[in-house]
Design a protein around this motif. Structure first.
Motif, PDB file in Angstrom:
ATOM      1  N   SER A  59       7.995  -7.579  -2.554  1.00 26.52           N
ATOM      2  CA  SER A  59       6.593  -7.425  -2.919  1.00 26.52           C
ATOM      3  C   SER A  59       5.893  -8.782  -2.967  1.00 26.52           C
ATOM      4  O   SER A  59       6.378  -9.730  -3.579  1.00 26.52           O
ATOM      5  N   GLY A  60       4.766  -8.889  -2.270  1.00 26.12           N
ATOM      6  CA  GLY A  60       3.980 -10.114  -2.238  1.00 26.12           C
ATOM      7  C   GLY A  60       4.370 -11.075  -1.122  1.00 26.12           C
ATOM      8  O   GLY A  60       3.615 -11.973  -0.787  1.00 26.12           O
ATOM      9  N   GLY A  89       3.900   3.730   0.698  1.00 25.94           N
ATOM     10  CA  GLY A  89       3.849   2.400   0.107  1.00 25.94           C
ATOM     11  C   GLY A  89       2.438   1.864   0.018  1.00 25.94           C
ATOM     12  O   GLY A  89       1.470   2.478   0.481  1.00 25.94           O
ATOM     13  N   GLY A  91       0.396  -1.710   0.722  1.00 28.85           N
ATOM     14  CA  GLY A  91       0.461  -3.031   1.327  1.00 28.85           C
ATOM     15  C   GLY A  91      -0.715  -3.232   2.258  1.00 28.85           C
ATOM     16  O   GLY A  91      -1.568  -2.352   2.413  1.00 28.85           O
ATOM     17  N   ARG A 119       1.911  -7.580   4.186  1.00 30.60           N
ATOM     18  CA  ARG A 119       2.157  -8.019   2.823  1.00 30.60           C
ATOM     19  C   ARG A 119       2.305  -6.785   1.934  1.00 30.60           C
ATOM     20  O   ARG A 119       1.320  -6.098   1.652  1.00 30.60           O
ATOM     21  N   PRO A 120       3.547  -6.459   1.498  1.00 27.04           N
ATOM     22  CA  PRO A 120       3.732  -5.325   0.589  1.00 27.04           C
ATOM     23  C   PRO A 120       3.189  -5.648  -0.799  1.00 27.04           C
ATOM     24  O   PRO A 120       3.300  -6.777  -1.256  1.00 27.04           O
ATOM     25  N   LYS A 121       2.600  -4.648  -1.439  1.00 22.83           N
ATOM     26  CA  LYS A 121       2.045  -4.843  -2.777  1.00 22.83           C
ATOM     27  C   LYS A 121       2.773  -4.004  -3.823  1.00 22.83           C
ATOM     28  O   LYS A 121       2.325  -3.909  -4.948  1.00 22.83           O
ATOM     29  N   SER A 122       3.870  -3.384  -3.402  1.00 25.35           N
ATOM     30  CA  SER A 122       4.667  -2.587  -4.335  1.00 25.35           C
ATOM     31  C   SER A 122       6.140  -2.701  -3.958  1.00 25.35           C
ATOM     32  O   SER A 122       6.481  -3.183  -2.879  1.00 25.35           O
ATOM     33  N   LYS A 123       7.025  -2.226  -4.848  1.00 21.53           N
ATOM     34  CA  LYS A 123       8.472  -2.335  -4.621  1.00 21.53           C
ATOM     35  C   LYS A 123       9.035  -1.109  -3.904  1.00 21.53           C
ATOM     36  O   LYS A 123      10.187  -1.109  -3.516  1.00 21.53           O
ATOM     37  N   GLU A 124       8.253  -0.073  -3.712  1.00 26.00           N
ATOM     38  CA  GLU A 124       8.726   1.148  -3.053  1.00 26.00           C
ATOM     39  C   GLU A 124       8.869   0.937  -1.545  1.00 26.00           C
ATOM     40  O   GLU A 124       8.569  -0.144  -1.027  1.00 26.00           O
ATOM     41  N   HIS A 126       8.016   1.263   2.433  1.00 25.02           N
ATOM     42  CA  HIS A 126       6.746   1.123   3.157  1.00 25.02           C
ATOM     43  C   HIS A 126       6.926   1.663   4.567  1.00 25.02           C
ATOM     44  O   HIS A 126       7.848   1.261   5.274  1.00 25.02           O
TER      45      HIS A 126
END
Length: 147
Positions: A59-60, A89, A91, A119-124, A126
């Protein structure tokens, strides 16, 4: 009874005129069948080549996705565009870092080789899909799945 006598020199003249007339008629038919317009091919298929990317993302952290449009022929006025849709997800996908793309909106691709940034914005997990198309209706798709 009267007989007509055809002299050999007169016969040669008649044959020359007949041959000349035949050549002229064939030439006229050939000119009528010709088109004055050039047939220029503008629509060429293409493939979308994507370099391998990691299957796990943090994430990030930004993931770089190198892409290349491989044309089967070249027409200078061909323009390519990209759109995407995220299935799972949260992102953002970018053509340039810090300029996120909006889902289902067309964006022009400036060059045949380009990079996407995710850029992922969560931990799940995608999942998203991209579509690359040209103005002639040719389209290629690719799906990405990050855990």
């Amino acid at each position: 009874m009267k007989y007509f006598i055809i002299y050999p020199s007169l016969m040669k003249g008649i044959m020359k005129k007949r041959n000349l007339l035949s050549v002229l008629l064939i030439g006229c038919f050939m000119l009528i069948s010709c088109s004055k317009e050039l047939d220029i091919q503008t629509n060429f298929p293409f493939t979308l080549e994507i370099m391998p990317v990691p299957s796990k993302v943090i994430s990030g952290e930004i993931v770089e996705i190198p892409c290349h449009i491989k044309r089967e022929g070249f027409y200078q006025a061909t323009e390519y565009s990209i759109r995407y849709f995220q299935h799972e997800g949260l992102g953002s996908l970018m053509l340039q870092v810090d300029k996120p793309l909006k889902p289902n909106k067309q964006y022009k691709i400036p060059l045949d080789s380009f990079k996407l940034y995710y850029r992922p914005k969560s931990k799940e997990s995608h999942k998203f899909q991209i579509w690359v198309s040209d103005q002639f209706g040719n389209e290629k798709t690719a799906e990405f799945d990050f855990n």
